[in-house]
Motif scaffolding. Structure first.
Motif, PDB file in Angstrom:
ATOM      1  N   TRP A 202      33.368  41.483  38.324  1.00  0.00           N
ATOM      2  CA  TRP A 202      33.330  41.757  39.797  1.00  0.00           C
ATOM      3  C   TRP A 202      34.469  40.604  40.318  1.00  0.00           C
ATOM      4  O   TRP A 202      34.940  41.034  41.568  1.00  0.00           O
ATOM      5  N   HIS A 203      34.730  39.563  39.908  1.00  0.00           N
ATOM      6  CA  HIS A 203      35.731  38.471  40.340  1.00  0.00           C
ATOM      7  C   HIS A 203      37.024  39.097  40.241  1.00  0.00           C
ATOM      8  O   HIS A 203      37.800  39.225  41.418  1.00  0.00           O
TER       9      HIS A 203
ATOM     10  N   MET B 179      29.520  36.553  43.891  1.00  0.00           N
ATOM     11  CA  MET B 179      29.550  36.385  42.369  1.00  0.00           C
ATOM     12  C   MET B 179      29.454  34.899  41.985  1.00  0.00           C
ATOM     13  O   MET B 179      28.896  34.443  41.294  1.00  0.00           O
TER      14      MET B 179
ATOM     15  N   THR C  69      32.902  39.676  47.789  1.00  0.00           N
ATOM     16  CA  THR C  69      32.430  39.803  46.296  1.00  0.00           C
ATOM     17  C   THR C  69      32.648  38.785  45.630  1.00  0.00           C
ATOM     18  O   THR C  69      31.810  38.176  44.530  1.00  0.00           O
TER      19      THR C  69
END
Length: 333
Positions: free
Chosen positions: A295-296, A137, A133
């Motif tokens: 998202w991070h 990103m 993920t």
């Protein structure tokens, strides 16, 4: 030494080390070689005096085995630091290196023919998902930032892909080194101080191949603005001050981990190191204002929850909480 002191050394040394490394990398992204050389030289000199007794003490593990370990250790250190030159942001660098559990498990299955419980596989899947993920990103951010310049865009993205490949290689090599070190300790006994010294002393001649780059950055460091060291009143170029503090904090970090392994269980060591990485990551994001999306954060949560699952910290929390409740009941009655 009390375990709390070791924990303090790990958090203070390792977290501070990340700060000074980022200060160095932000000013001169290609300074990884001079940083690595300085760290190796400092620890090697200290080990030569206090561990090897100026060369008079014979190693407990045959020296030929150290040469193999050193080749892997030197490669991992150089590649990890050089990845910062390839459009790899410090938060992604720290998160990616947290995936060591994945590499260790994969090589443990392939080389040592080990089998793991379902919870172990689940934790590794969670860590893998978190790293994927964050990597995805970051790839979108590199593509977005470089799209402002149509000519540099594809080149910047290719450099970033090369950086990911370098981190992946270093991750696998580090896991392989850990397995090799584990087999040596089983055969010859544990000698972490000795291993620390030889892992840093034997690779020093290898830096001759990097001498032009090291000299170039030494010249650049000399040209940086002057800085007056607090308390001492000494004035020196600020980049040399950052490097000196990076070397000292790296030594404190390494020594703290060593002390922790002698005072606490491996579970505690894993937990402390994991939490230290999390604190370093948050500080890097907030203080240096590194780009970090929701998202991070989700990916980071996956990585650290998966790491805690792997270390089975939840199993130890149950008895601990039960013990706390038993101690509290008489007071409540």
């Amino acid at each position: 030494m009390h375990p709390a002191v070791a924990v303090g050394l790990v958090f203070g040394g390792c977290c501070s080390n990340v700060v000074f490394l980022e200060l160095l990398a932000r000013c001169f992204p290609g300074c990884g070689n001079i940083v690595t050389f300085s760290q190796f030289l400092f620890i090697a000199v200290e080990g030569f005096i206090f561990e090897a007794n100026f060369g008079r003490k014979r190693p407990a593990i045959p020296i030929r085995n150290y040469f193999i370990m050193v080749a892997m250790f030197f490669t991992v250190s150089v590649v990890n630091n050089y990845a910062l030159n390839l459009n790899i942001a410090m938060p992604l660098h720290m998160i990616f290196r947290s995936g060591s559990l994945i590499a260790s498990m994969a090589l443990g299955i392939i080389i040592l023919k080990r089998r793991y419980s379902t919870s172990k596989y689940a934790s590794i899947a969670l860590v893998s998902l978190g790293i994927f993920t964050c990597t995805l990103m970051s790839a979108k951010q590199v593509a977005s930032d470089s799209s402002l310049n149509a000519e540099d865009g594809p080149q910047a993205f290719l450099w970033w892909l090369l950086g990911i490949a370098a981190l992946t290689f270093a991750l696998l090599m580090s896991a392989r080194m850990g397995i090799f070190q584990e087999t040596l300790y089983k055969k010859f006994g544990k000698h972490p101080k000795e291993a620390l010294f030889y892992n840093h002393a034997l690779p020093l001649p290898g830096f001759l191949f990097l001498a032009p780059n090291i000299y170039q950055h030494a010249v650049l460091f000399n040209q940086s603005e002057l800085f007056q060291v607090p308390v001492l009143g000494l004035t020196l170029p600020i980049m040399w001050f950052y490097l000196l503090m990076n070397v000292i904090t790296q030594y404190v970090c390494v020594r703290g981990v060593f002390i922790l392994t002698t005072e606490c269980t491996s579970l505690t060591v894993t937990l402390v190191v994991t939490l230290r990485k999390f604190v370093s990551l948050i500080f890097s994001i907030l203080y240096f204002q590194n780009p970090f999306t929701g998202w991070h954060w989700l990916g980071t949560a996956f990585v650290f929850v998966g790491t805690l699952m792997y270390s089975e910290v939840w199993n130890s929390l149950g008895p601990f909480l039960a013990h706390c409740q038993r101690r509290r009941r008489p007071k409540e009655e």
